[in-house]
Design a protein around this motif. Structure first.
Motif, short mmCIF file in Angstrom:
data_model
loop_
_atom_site.label_atom_id
_atom_site.label_comp_id
_atom_site.label_asym_id
_atom_site.label_seq_id
_atom_site.Cartn_x
_atom_site.Cartn_y
_atom_site.Cartn_z
N ARG A 138 40.48 40.91 35.23
CA ARG A 138 41.22 42.15 35.47
C ARG A 138 41.91 42.12 36.83
NH1 ARG A 138 36.13 45.77 33.44
NH2 ARG A 138 36.51 45.60 31.19
N PHE A 139 41.18 41.62 37.82
CA PHE A 139 41.78 41.52 39.15
C PHE A 139 42.98 40.58 39.15
CE2 PHE A 139 41.92 38.85 43.01
CZ PHE A 139 42.39 39.80 43.91
N LEU A 140 42.81 39.42 38.53
CA LEU A 140 43.90 38.44 38.51
C LEU A 140 45.09 38.96 37.72
CD1 LEU A 140 41.83 35.17 38.07
CD2 LEU A 140 43.09 35.91 40.10
N TYR A 141 44.84 39.69 36.66
CA TYR A 141 45.95 40.26 35.90
C TYR A 141 46.71 41.28 36.76
CZ TYR A 141 48.58 42.75 32.34
OH TYR A 141 49.59 43.33 31.63
N PHE A 142 45.98 42.12 37.48
CA PHE A 142 46.59 43.12 38.36
C PHE A 142 47.49 42.43 39.40
CE2 PHE A 142 47.07 46.40 41.46
CZ PHE A 142 46.86 47.60 40.80
N VAL A 143 46.95 41.40 40.04
CA VAL A 143 47.73 40.65 41.04
C VAL A 143 48.92 39.98 40.38
CG1 VAL A 143 47.66 38.73 42.67
CG2 VAL A 143 45.73 40.32 42.54
N GLY A 144 48.74 39.50 39.15
CA GLY A 144 49.83 38.87 38.44
C GLY A 144 50.99 39.83 38.20
N VAL A 145 50.68 41.05 37.82
CA VAL A 145 51.73 42.05 37.61
C VAL A 145 52.50 42.30 38.92
CG1 VAL A 145 52.22 44.44 36.98
CG2 VAL A 145 50.47 43.16 35.73
N ALA A 146 51.76 42.33 40.03
CA ALA A 146 52.39 42.61 41.32
C ALA A 146 53.20 41.44 41.86
CB ALA A 146 51.31 42.99 42.34
N THR A 147 52.91 40.22 41.39
CA THR A 147 53.54 39.03 41.96
C THR A 147 55.06 39.03 41.91
OG1 THR A 147 51.57 37.67 41.59
CG2 THR A 147 53.67 36.52 41.81
N PRO A 148 55.70 39.35 40.78
CA PRO A 148 57.16 39.35 40.80
C PRO A 148 57.77 40.60 41.42
CG PRO A 148 56.35 39.86 38.60
CD PRO A 148 55.15 39.55 39.44
#
Length: 239
Positions: A138-148
């Protein structure tokens, strides 16, 4: 389970977040660029404008604070306006606790920094649809959304700053800020509560226009929040 196998779900969660986050760049590019332009028009320096956008990462709050700064409002009023606009972030944070509350402190700090409308709404939808996700995923998905989104928000603000500095003063961009607010607010008027809150805010702001340092805007915002909540409660009771 091998190390490579264990890392695969985590990598997949991050990439899924990036995939779901990248469409938001079409909204980020114009708004971040516009913020850079109006920040220059408002008299902010390069460091002030970039510091503003890097620390806050919240378009509505940044534009609200900038509007009051243009009107020479006192610093406490500027901070209160930004806080009022961003109060929804407190609710976002509370609703993320069941999903990310067990994450390490540093991960929760990262989520708090990257917690804005797009990352929150996209991530919560994913969490609800995939209850089997681990806290780490869940954390990695959240960061992934924020990355772009996040780096582009800062980069396009910088582009807007240089573009704003190149625009002649004779062009007078004073009209840009209120028009931007209209563009941001209009799509949000989806219910009677929203419309009532908007109407009250307009009326009260016009009545209190003569108050110094943008105080009228804060009073109007407070009245709008009360109105919206009251209409929402009334509508729920009718159901």
């Amino acid at each position: 389970m091998t190390t490579s196998t264990a890392k695969a779900p985590a990598r997949n969660a991050y990439l899924a977040g990036v995939r779901d986050g990248w469409p938001f760049i079409f909204m980020v590019i114009p708004f971040a660029t516009l913020f850079g332009v109006v920040a220059m028009d408002a008299g902010l320096s390069l460091g002030q404008a970039m510091g503003f956008t890097v620390l806050v990462i919240a378009g509505a709050a940044q534009f609200a604070a900038l509007q009051l700064m243009v009107e020479n409002a006192a610093v406490p009023l500027v901070l209160l306006a930004a806080l009022a606009v961003n109060l929804r972030m407190a609710m976002y944070s509370a609703s993320l606790v069941p999903y990310l509350g067990s994450a390490p402190m540093w991960q929760r700090a990262v989520v708090a920094y990257l917690n804005f409308d797009q990352t929150y709404l996209t991530s919560v939808t994913r969490y609800e649809n995939r209850p089997e996700m681990s806290t780490q995923d869940r954390f990695l998905y959240f960061v992934g959304v924020a990355t772009p989104i996040t780096p582009l928000w800062c980069l396009m603000t910088l582009v807007g700053i240089y573009a704003g500095a190149a625009i002649p003063e004779a062009w007078a961009l004073d009209f840009v800020l209120p028009i931007t607010f209209l563009a941001m607010v209009a799509p949000m008027l989806k219910s009677l509560a929203h419309i009532a809150a908007a109407a009250v805010s307009i009326i009260v702001a016009l009545i209190l226009y003569g108050l110094p340092s943008g105080a009228g805007l804060l009073v109007a915002a407070f009245c709008a929040m009360i109105t919206g909540a009251s209409v929402e409660i009334w509508m729920e009771r009718r159901k």
